[in-house]
Design a protein around this motif. Structure first.
Motif, PDB file in Angstrom:
ATOM      1  N   ARG A 183      -6.716   2.578   2.966  1.00 11.65           N
ATOM      2  CA  ARG A 183      -6.578   1.167   2.565  1.00 11.65           C
ATOM      3  C   ARG A 183      -7.915   0.484   2.325  1.00 11.65           C
ATOM      4  O   ARG A 183      -8.075  -0.702   2.569  1.00 11.65           O
ATOM      5  CB  ARG A 183      -5.732   0.411   3.568  1.00 11.65           C
ATOM      6  N   MET A 203      -5.897   5.631  -0.592  1.00 10.45           N
ATOM      7  CA  MET A 203      -4.801   4.670  -0.397  1.00 10.45           C
ATOM      8  C   MET A 203      -4.388   4.642   1.066  1.00 10.45           C
ATOM      9  O   MET A 203      -4.088   3.589   1.620  1.00 10.45           O
ATOM     10  CB  MET A 203      -3.599   5.032  -1.273  1.00 10.45           C
ATOM     11  N   TRP A 206       0.846  -1.198   0.000  1.00 10.10           N
ATOM     12  CA  TRP A 206       0.000   0.000   0.000  1.00 10.10           C
ATOM     13  C   TRP A 206       0.880   1.245   0.000  1.00 10.10           C
ATOM     14  O   TRP A 206       0.672   2.165  -0.788  1.00 10.10           O
ATOM     15  CB  TRP A 206      -0.914   0.037   1.230  1.00 10.10           C
TER      16      TRP A 206
END
Length: 121
Positions: free
Chosen positions: A92, A89, A37
């Protein structure tokens, strides 16, 4: 350096960066482990930085005020969606990343279409 050559180089890098960003879809819409990630997010930020530099040059050196304004608006949309994607992002959340990536991809295609010279007939 010839200004026309510099602009062609910027447009070429914009297209190249756009292709790289658009090819990242599969990486972005799958559940990644923690390290990935962060790695993918940093890669997005790096590509965004290069796009920002080249788009700034294309906008600044464009002689047509109307085209400058058009590209500026499209670029602002793209960077807004890039920020949204970066936030997604960080959270997540794959479902949110998918939505944000879709908006980013659409905006990026519009930017590329605006900066790319028309194809010769």
């Amino acid at each position: 350096m010839d200004q026309g050559m510099e602009l062609r180089g910027c447009v070429c890098r914009i297209k190249s960066s756009a292709l790289e960003l658009l090819s990242m879809e599969e990486d972005l819409v799958t559940d990644l482990d923690d390290d990935l990630w962060d790695l993918v997010r940093r890669d997005l930020q790096l590509k965004s930085t290069f796009l920002y530099i080249d788009l700034s040059r294309v906008i600044a050196r464009n002689e047509c005020e109307e085209r400058r304004e058009e590209i500026t608006l499209l670029a602002n949309d793209f960077f807004y969606f890039m920020d949204e994607l970066s936030d997604a992002m960080a959270s997540r959340s794959v479902s949110v990343v998918k939505v944000c990536y879709g908006k980013l991809a659409r905006a990026l295609r519009e930017v590329v279409a605006a900066v790319a010279p028309p194809a010769a007939a």
